[in-house]
Write an enzyme that holds these catalytic residues in place. Structure first.
Site, PDB file in Angstrom:
ATOM      1  N   GLY A   8       0.824  -1.209   0.000  1.00 39.79           N
ATOM      2  CA  GLY A   8       0.000   0.000   0.000  1.00 39.79           C
ATOM      3  C   GLY A   8       0.851   1.250   0.000  1.00 39.79           C
ATOM      4  N   GLY A  11      -0.561   4.656  -1.232  1.00 40.54           N
ATOM      5  CA  GLY A  11      -1.677   5.281  -0.525  1.00 40.54           C
ATOM      6  C   GLY A  11      -1.204   6.369   0.431  1.00 40.54           C
ATOM      7  CG  ASP A  13      -2.320   5.484   6.370  1.00 41.12           C
ATOM      8  OD1 ASP A  13      -2.706   6.655   6.186  1.00 41.12           O
ATOM      9  OD2 ASP A  13      -2.906   4.690   7.132  1.00 41.12           O
ATOM     10  CG  ASP A  56      -1.844  -8.322  -6.547  1.00 39.67           C
ATOM     11  OD1 ASP A  56      -2.639  -8.528  -5.611  1.00 39.67           O
ATOM     12  OD2 ASP A  56      -2.142  -7.655  -7.557  1.00 39.67           O
ATOM     13  CG  LEU A  78       0.737   0.458   5.502  1.00 39.96           C
ATOM     14  CD1 LEU A  78       1.258   1.890   5.365  1.00 39.96           C
ATOM     15  CD2 LEU A  78       0.229   0.215   6.913  1.00 39.96           C
ATOM     16  CB  SER A 126      -9.974  -0.737  10.084  1.00 38.44           C
ATOM     17  OG  SER A 126     -11.074   0.137   9.996  1.00 38.44           O
ATOM     18  CD  GLU A 128     -16.029   1.125   8.821  1.00 40.57           C
ATOM     19  OE1 GLU A 128     -16.838   0.293   8.395  1.00 40.57           O
ATOM     20  OE2 GLU A 128     -16.378   2.229   9.253  1.00 40.57           O
ATOM     21  CE1 TYR A 150     -10.875  -1.596   4.601  1.00 36.91           C
ATOM     22  CE2 TYR A 150     -12.189  -0.870   6.468  1.00 36.91           C
ATOM     23  CZ  TYR A 150     -10.981  -0.941   5.820  1.00 36.91           C
ATOM     24  OH  TYR A 150      -9.874  -0.360   6.382  1.00 36.91           O
ATOM     25  CE  LYS A 154      -8.114  -3.066   6.564  1.00 37.90           C
ATOM     26  NZ  LYS A 154      -6.657  -3.059   6.451  1.00 37.90           N
ATOM     27  CG  HIS A 180      -5.443   7.417   9.752  1.00 35.21           C
ATOM     28  ND1 HIS A 180      -6.124   6.295  10.168  1.00 35.21           N
ATOM     29  CD2 HIS A 180      -4.564   6.990   8.819  1.00 35.21           C
ATOM     30  CE1 HIS A 180      -5.691   5.248   9.508  1.00 35.21           C
ATOM     31  NE2 HIS A 180      -4.745   5.636   8.674  1.00 35.21           N
TER      32      HIS A 180
HETATM   33  N1  GDD Z   1     -17.112   8.457   1.307  1.00 35.54           N
HETATM   34  C1  GDD Z   1     -18.213   9.149   1.593  1.00 35.54           C
HETATM   35  N2  GDD Z   1     -18.792   9.906   0.637  1.00 35.54           N
HETATM   36  N3  GDD Z   1     -18.712   9.050   2.845  1.00 35.54           N
HETATM   37  C2  GDD Z   1     -19.824   9.761   3.133  1.00 35.54           C
HETATM   38  C3  GDD Z   1     -20.444  10.590   2.197  1.00 35.54           C
HETATM   39  C4  GDD Z   1     -19.927  10.649   0.869  1.00 35.54           C
HETATM   40  O1  GDD Z   1     -20.422  11.329  -0.001  1.00 35.54           O
HETATM   41  N4  GDD Z   1     -21.517  11.187   2.801  1.00 35.54           N
HETATM   42  C5  GDD Z   1     -21.540  10.750   4.061  1.00 35.54           C
HETATM   43  N5  GDD Z   1     -20.514   9.880   4.283  1.00 35.54           N
HETATM   44  C6  GDD Z   1     -20.249   9.172   5.541  1.00 35.54           C
HETATM   45  C7  GDD Z   1     -20.112   7.660   5.396  1.00 35.54           C
HETATM   46  O2  GDD Z   1     -21.417   7.054   5.307  1.00 35.54           O
HETATM   47  C8  GDD Z   1     -19.372   7.337   6.684  1.00 35.54           C
HETATM   48  O3  GDD Z   1     -20.277   7.226   7.755  1.00 35.54           O
HETATM   49  C9  GDD Z   1     -18.483   8.556   6.915  1.00 35.54           C
HETATM   50  O4  GDD Z   1     -18.978   9.579   6.036  1.00 35.54           O
HETATM   51  C10 GDD Z   1     -17.012   8.345   6.641  1.00 35.54           C
HETATM   52  O5  GDD Z   1     -16.863   7.739   5.383  1.00 35.54           O
HETATM   53  P1  GDD Z   1     -15.400   7.539   4.700  1.00 35.54           P
HETATM   54  O6  GDD Z   1     -14.674   8.821   4.686  1.00 35.54           O
HETATM   55  O7  GDD Z   1     -15.636   6.863   3.387  1.00 35.54           O
HETATM   56  O8  GDD Z   1     -14.609   6.623   5.722  1.00 35.54           O
HETATM   57  P2  GDD Z   1     -15.043   5.322   6.568  1.00 35.54           P
HETATM   58  O9  GDD Z   1     -15.265   5.755   7.985  1.00 35.54           O
HETATM   59  O10 GDD Z   1     -16.127   4.573   5.900  1.00 35.54           O
HETATM   60  O11 GDD Z   1     -13.734   4.418   6.475  1.00 35.54           O
HETATM   61  C11 GDD Z   1     -12.427   4.984   6.648  1.00 35.54           C
HETATM   62  O12 GDD Z   1     -12.008   4.817   7.973  1.00 35.54           O
HETATM   63  C12 GDD Z   1     -11.759   3.484   8.382  1.00 35.54           C
HETATM   64  C13 GDD Z   1     -11.324   3.531   9.840  1.00 35.54           C
HETATM   65  O13 GDD Z   1     -12.447   3.569  10.664  1.00 35.54           O
HETATM   66  C14 GDD Z   1     -11.490   4.292   5.648  1.00 35.54           C
HETATM   67  O14 GDD Z   1     -10.249   4.978   5.641  1.00 35.54           O
HETATM   68  C15 GDD Z   1     -11.237   2.859   6.035  1.00 35.54           C
HETATM   69  O15 GDD Z   1     -10.265   2.285   5.155  1.00 35.54           O
HETATM   70  C16 GDD Z   1     -10.725   2.847   7.477  1.00 35.54           C
HETATM   71  O16 GDD Z   1     -10.457   1.536   7.894  1.00 35.54           O
END
Ligand code: GDD
Length: 326
Positions: A8, A11, A13, A56, A78, A126, A128, A150, A154, A180
């Site tokens: 990764g 990316g 990180d 890969d 990562l 994560s 998540e 996902y 994880k 982050h």
């Molecule tokens: N991407 C995205 N786009 N998210 C949205 C949007 C949109 O238009 N509108 C609202 N959200 C909300 C998502 O439903 C979610 O609740 C929150 O914003 C954050 O979404 P993301 O930024 O896509 O991140 P994530 O929390 O789902 O996942 C990230 O954090 C994890 C750690 O907790 C990723 O980086 C994962 O890889 C990581 O493991």
């Protein structure tokens, strides 16, 4: 000179970790996927000291070859399909790369490292995994309840890492990192999607931004702070698992409001349209981490505040969009 192999590497990180380890005197090698991956040119321009090796996470033989060539002291995993929304569309690919990929890499390390295996392994777990959270804040002992392909993948990677530590005595750590972000964040994630849109709206290049659930709450920190925790985990006398978080949570709505305010726009609601396409089949409503174990055992604490993070991302995106106009 110690050697680190990072999956990764292209990316957010991967780039921060490569910079950090290079600064600590490491030889840094990055695993790069695909034929003529366009990102390898960006890597050569931005981080010229990083050596790239093909491989890969879906191909065990390529991982063995990469380890034999690199002879690493430390391996940081990562690499993943890391976008939760995409994992609902491509669940099998996510399980294969984000989940089984960890098993393949650990098997490769076990085979190449031999007896008294000297290779230290970091798994990017994560928050998540906590999904439909069982307690607040979440710590290393909080039960896991993933809410997406996902998150499920994880959990498999996390459990496999612990299992290889306990079965084979590998120095294997799992860092349970909460969200982050940084100016290097991909545009698909909500923070960067918002700061990029704010910059474009500010400069008159875009009228609105379409978003999904604004009520979800996340514990957002700065990626540059978080990669330091990864390195600290691999520098201890014994391997262990650690939560890395700020301990503060904010709704997506708060992030949006603050990002617009950082660009001098107060009536943010005028520019935001709610679009059902961005809602997920199952949502993680609230994440907030308890990183007290990392503080006491690693001496790690986040340095950048939420406000500084949002402002730096907006400022950077305005700069990028301005440069494109010239
Ligand atoms: N991407 C995205 N786009 N998210 C949205 C949007 C949109 O238009 N509108 C609202 N959200 C909300 C998502 O439903 C979610 O609740 C929150 O914003 C954050 O979404 P993301 O930024 O896509 O991140 P994530 O929390 O789902 O996942 C990230 O954090 C994890 C750690 O907790 C990723 O980086 C994962 O890889 C990581 O493991």
């Amino acid at each position: 000179m110690p050697t680190a192999l990072i999956t990764g590497i292209t990316g957010q990180d991967g780039q921060y970790l490569a910079e950090h380890l290079h600064g600590e005197g490491y030889r840094v090698v990055g695993l790069i996927t695909g034929q003529r991956n366009p990102r390898s040119e960006t890597m050569a321009a931005d981080l010229p000291y990083v050596e790239l090796v093909p491989g890969d996470l879906a191909d065990l033989a390529s991982l063995i070859a990469a380890l034999e060539y690199t002879q690493p002291d430390e391996v940081y995993n990562l690499g993943a399909i890391s976008f939760v929304a995409l994992s609902f569309k491509q669940p099998e690919l996510t399980a294969n790369v984000t989940g089984l990929g960890v098993l393949r890499l650990l098997e490769a390390i076990r085979l190449v490292g031999g007896v008294n295996n000297p290779i230290r392994f970091y798994q990017a777990s994560s928050s998540e995994m906590f999904g439909k959270v069982r307690e607040t804040p979440q710590n290393e002992l909080t039960p896991l309840h993933p809410r997406s392909p996902y998150g499920s993948a994880k959990v498999f990677g996390h459990n496999t890492t612990v299992n290889y530590r306990e079965s084979y005595g590998l120095y294997a750590c799992s860092g349970i990192l909460f969200n982050h972000e940084s100016p290097r964040r991909g545009l698909e994630f909500v923070t960067r999607k918002v700061t990029n849109a704010v910059a474009r709206i500010k400069l008159g290049l875009q009228d609105e931004v379409a978003l999904g659930n604004l009520d979800a709450k996340r514990d957002w920190g700065f990626a540059g702070d978080y990669v330091q925790a990864m390195h600290l985990m691999l520098s201890q006398p014994e391997p262990d698992d650690y939560v890395i978080a700020t301990g503060q949570t904010h709704a997506v709505r708060d992030f949006v409001q603050l990002a617009f305010a950082a660009a001098g726009i107060d009536d943010w609601e005028r520019y935001v349209r709610i679009d059902p396409r961005f809602f997920r089949p199952a949502e993680v409503d609230l994440l907030v981490g308890d990183a007290s174990k990392a503080a006491s055992e690693l001496g790690w604490e986040p340095q950048m505040s939420f406000e500084e993070l949002v402002t730096s991302m907006v400022t950077n995106d305005i700069e990028i969009e301005r440069r494109k106009l010239k």
